[in-house]
Write a protein that holds these residues in place. Structure first.
Motif, mmCIF file in Angstrom:
data_model
loop_
_atom_site.group_PDB
_atom_site.id
_atom_site.type_symbol
_atom_site.label_atom_id
_atom_site.label_comp_id
_atom_site.label_asym_id
_atom_site.label_seq_id
_atom_site.Cartn_x
_atom_site.Cartn_y
_atom_site.Cartn_z
ATOM 1 N N VAL A 1 10.879 -11.337 5.318
ATOM 2 C CA VAL A 1 11.106 -11.841 3.968
ATOM 3 C C VAL A 1 10.372 -13.173 3.875
ATOM 4 N N SER A 2 9.385 -13.235 3.021
ATOM 5 C CA SER A 2 8.584 -14.459 2.943
ATOM 6 C C SER A 2 8.695 -15.063 1.552
ATOM 7 N N GLN A 3 8.834 -16.370 1.539
ATOM 8 C CA GLN A 3 8.935 -17.110 0.287
ATOM 9 C C GLN A 3 7.811 -18.124 0.216
ATOM 10 N N THR A 4 7.313 -18.331 -0.974
ATOM 11 C CA THR A 4 6.337 -19.394 -1.202
ATOM 12 C C THR A 4 6.614 -20.067 -2.531
ATOM 13 N N PRO A 5 6.469 -21.399 -2.577
ATOM 14 C CA PRO A 5 6.117 -22.278 -1.464
ATOM 15 C C PRO A 5 7.330 -22.638 -0.616
ATOM 16 N N LYS A 6 7.113 -23.291 0.488
ATOM 17 C CA LYS A 6 8.222 -23.748 1.324
ATOM 18 C C LYS A 6 8.820 -25.035 0.763
ATOM 19 N N TYR A 7 7.968 -25.879 0.205
ATOM 20 C CA TYR A 7 8.420 -27.116 -0.421
ATOM 21 C C TYR A 7 7.818 -27.203 -1.816
ATOM 22 N N LEU A 8 8.605 -27.751 -2.731
ATOM 23 C CA LEU A 8 8.151 -27.878 -4.110
ATOM 24 C C LEU A 8 8.740 -29.167 -4.667
ATOM 25 N N VAL A 9 7.877 -30.109 -5.008
ATOM 26 C CA VAL A 9 8.320 -31.362 -5.624
ATOM 27 C C VAL A 9 7.711 -31.408 -7.012
ATOM 28 N N HIS B 1 11.620 -17.804 -11.734
ATOM 29 C CA HIS B 1 10.950 -18.769 -12.595
ATOM 30 C C HIS B 1 12.005 -19.699 -13.182
ATOM 31 N N ILE B 2 11.700 -20.990 -13.158
ATOM 32 C CA ILE B 2 12.662 -21.970 -13.669
ATOM 33 C C ILE B 2 11.977 -22.808 -14.745
ATOM 34 N N ASN B 3 12.544 -22.810 -15.925
ATOM 35 C CA ASN B 3 12.012 -23.600 -17.037
ATOM 36 C C ASN B 3 12.732 -24.934 -17.136
ATOM 37 N N SER B 4 12.028 -25.909 -17.683
ATOM 38 C CA SER B 4 12.637 -27.210 -18.020
ATOM 39 C C SER B 4 13.506 -27.737 -16.890
ATOM 40 N N LEU B 5 12.900 -27.952 -15.765
ATOM 41 C CA LEU B 5 13.633 -28.340 -14.563
ATOM 42 C C LEU B 5 14.440 -29.611 -14.769
ATOM 43 N N GLU B 6 15.640 -29.613 -14.182
ATOM 44 C CA GLU B 6 16.550 -30.755 -14.248
ATOM 45 C C GLU B 6 16.819 -31.270 -12.839
ATOM 46 N N LEU B 7 17.301 -32.519 -12.774
ATOM 47 C CA LEU B 7 17.581 -33.120 -11.468
ATOM 48 C C LEU B 7 18.548 -32.258 -10.655
ATOM 49 N N GLY B 8 19.522 -31.679 -11.345
ATOM 50 C CA GLY B 8 20.537 -30.877 -10.666
ATOM 51 C C GLY B 8 20.030 -29.565 -10.101
ATOM 52 N N SER C 1 17.665 -29.482 -8.015
ATOM 53 C CA SER C 1 17.217 -29.773 -6.653
ATOM 54 C C SER C 1 18.153 -29.105 -5.651
ATOM 55 N N ALA C 2 17.571 -28.288 -4.786
ATOM 56 C CA ALA C 2 18.360 -27.501 -3.842
ATOM 57 C C ALA C 2 17.387 -26.724 -2.975
ATOM 58 N N TRP D 1 25.262 -3.738 5.734
ATOM 59 C CA TRP D 1 24.215 -4.043 6.697
ATOM 60 C C TRP D 1 23.853 -5.519 6.711
ATOM 61 N N GLY D 2 24.403 -6.291 5.811
ATOM 62 C CA GLY D 2 24.061 -7.709 5.764
ATOM 63 C C GLY D 2 22.711 -7.923 5.100
ATOM 64 N N TYR D 3 22.317 -9.151 5.049
ATOM 65 C CA TYR D 3 21.049 -9.509 4.433
ATOM 66 C C TYR D 3 20.062 -10.004 5.490
ATOM 67 N N THR D 4 18.774 -9.888 5.141
ATOM 68 C CA THR D 4 17.734 -10.607 5.863
ATOM 69 C C THR D 4 17.237 -11.700 4.929
ATOM 70 N N PHE D 5 17.281 -12.928 5.414
ATOM 71 C CA PHE D 5 16.927 -14.076 4.575
ATOM 72 C C PHE D 5 15.496 -14.526 4.811
ATOM 73 N N GLY D 6 14.909 -15.076 3.759
ATOM 74 C CA GLY D 6 13.676 -15.826 3.905
ATOM 75 C C GLY D 6 13.988 -17.214 4.445
ATOM 76 N N SER D 7 12.939 -17.995 4.660
ATOM 77 C CA SER D 7 13.125 -19.312 5.275
ATOM 78 C C SER D 7 13.449 -20.403 4.268
ATOM 79 N N GLY D 8 13.469 -20.049 2.979
ATOM 80 C CA GLY D 8 13.925 -20.994 1.975
ATOM 81 C C GLY D 8 12.797 -21.778 1.316
ATOM 82 N N THR D 9 13.054 -22.218 0.105
ATOM 83 C CA THR D 9 12.160 -23.111 -0.635
ATOM 84 C C THR D 9 12.962 -24.340 -1.021
ATOM 85 N N ARG D 10 12.519 -25.491 -0.529
ATOM 86 C CA ARG D 10 13.218 -26.730 -0.870
ATOM 87 C C ARG D 10 12.608 -27.291 -2.134
ATOM 88 N N LEU D 11 13.371 -27.255 -3.220
ATOM 89 C CA LEU D 11 12.926 -27.749 -4.520
ATOM 90 C C LEU D 11 13.497 -29.139 -4.744
#
Lengths: 113, 114
Positions: free
Chosen positions: A4-12, A77-84, A86-87, A100-110
Motif C-alpha cells: 500500500v503506497s501513499q504519496t506524498p509522504k510529507y505535505l506542507v 482531495h481536501i479543499n480549503s485546508l484549515e489548521l485543524g 493537520s494530521a 483479515w485486518g488491514y494493510t496500512f500505507g506508511s502515512g502522509t503527514r499533512l
C-alpha cells in the motif's frame, strides 16, 4: 514491492489551499480506507470504498472528497485546508471481511500553516 | 457503541523483562480483535489477530495475545522485551456491521530501558 503506497509522504501547505493525497494497493484487495491520526495519535476512520463504491463516510466535513477510479486506487482531495486538518493520513486496504485486518500505507503527514 | 480501551498511555519496561499491554473492548457480537504496532514515523504493522478458535494467538516478533470473553479483554504479551520493541501499540476491534471497519484504541507507548 510496496503493498500500500501513499504519496506524498510529507505535505506542507497554507490555509485555504486545495491538496490531494494518492493511494495505491497492489494486493488485489476489494476495500480501501482513509484514516486520520491526530496529534494525540488517535486513529479514526474517515472513508471506505469497496470496489469503487463508497461504503463508509464518517461525519467528515465535505471539504474532504475521496475518489476511487478503480479498486486499486483511493485518493483523498481536501479543499480549503484549515489548521485543524493537520494530521497524519493513512490509507489502508483489506479483503472484503474485516476479519483479515488491514494493510496500512506508511502515512502522509499533512501540515497546514 | 463499539469501543476499545487501552488503560495505559505509557509503559516502561527494562530490556529482557516481560511485557503485558492491556486492551478491553465493548462490542455485542463475537469480536475480531487485532494488535498493531507503529514505530516512529512509520505506518501500522499487524502483530496478530483473533477471530475464532484457540484463545491464545501467536504473532510476529515473539508477541502473543489472549482473548478472554468473560473479561472482554485481549491483552498483548511478550516474555522478554528487546530495545527494538519500543513503539506505540494499538488494539483494535473489527466491526462487521456498518461497512467493515476497525475501531482503534488510543494506543500505548512502550519505552524500553537498558
Amino acid at each position: 514491492d510496496t503493498a500500500v503506497s501513499q504519496t506524498p509522504k510529507y505535505l506542507v501547505t497554507q490555509m485555504g489551499n486545495d491538496k490531494s493525497i494518492k493511494c495505491e494497493q497492489n494486493l488485489g484487495h476489494d476495500t480501501m480506507y482513509w484514516y486520520k491520526q491526530d496529534s494525540k495519535k488517535f486513529l479514526k476512520i474517515m472513508f471506505s470504498y469497496n470496489n469503487k463504491e463508497l461504503i463508509i463516510n464518517e461525519t467528515v466535513p465535505n471539504r474532504f472528497s475521496p475518489k476511487s477510479p478503480d479498486k486499486a486506487h483511493l485518493n483523498l482531495h481536501i479543499n480549503s485546508l484549515e489548521l485543524g486538518d493537520s494530521a497524519v493520513y493513512f490509507c489502508a486496504s483489506s479483503q472484503d471481511s474485516v476479519a483479515w485486518g488491514y494493510t496500512f500505507g506508511s502515512g502522509t503527514r499533512l501540515t497546514v500553516v | 457503541a463499539q469501543s476499545v480501551t487501552q488503560p495505559d498511555i505509557h509503559i516502561t519496561v527494562s530490556e529482557g523483562a516481560s511485557l503485558e499491554l492491556r486492551c478491553n473492548y465493548s462490542y455485542g457480537a463475537t469480536p475480531y480483535l487485532f494488535w498493531y504496532v507503529q514505530s516512529p514515523g512509520q505506518g501500522l504493522q499487524l502483530l496478530l489477530k483473533y477471530f475464532s478458535g484457540d484463545t491464545l494467538v501467536q504473532g510476529i516478533k515473539g508477541f502473543e495475545a489472549e482473548f478472554k470473553r468473560s473479561q472482554s479483554s485481549f491483552n498483548l504479551r511478550k516474555p522478554s522485551v528487546h530495545w527494538s520493541d519500543a513503539a506505540e501499540y494499538f488494539c483494535a476491534v473489527g466491526i462487521m456491521e456498518y461497512g467493515n471497519k476497525l475501531v482503534f484504541g488510543a494506543g500505548t507507548i512502550l519505552r524500553v530501558k537498558s
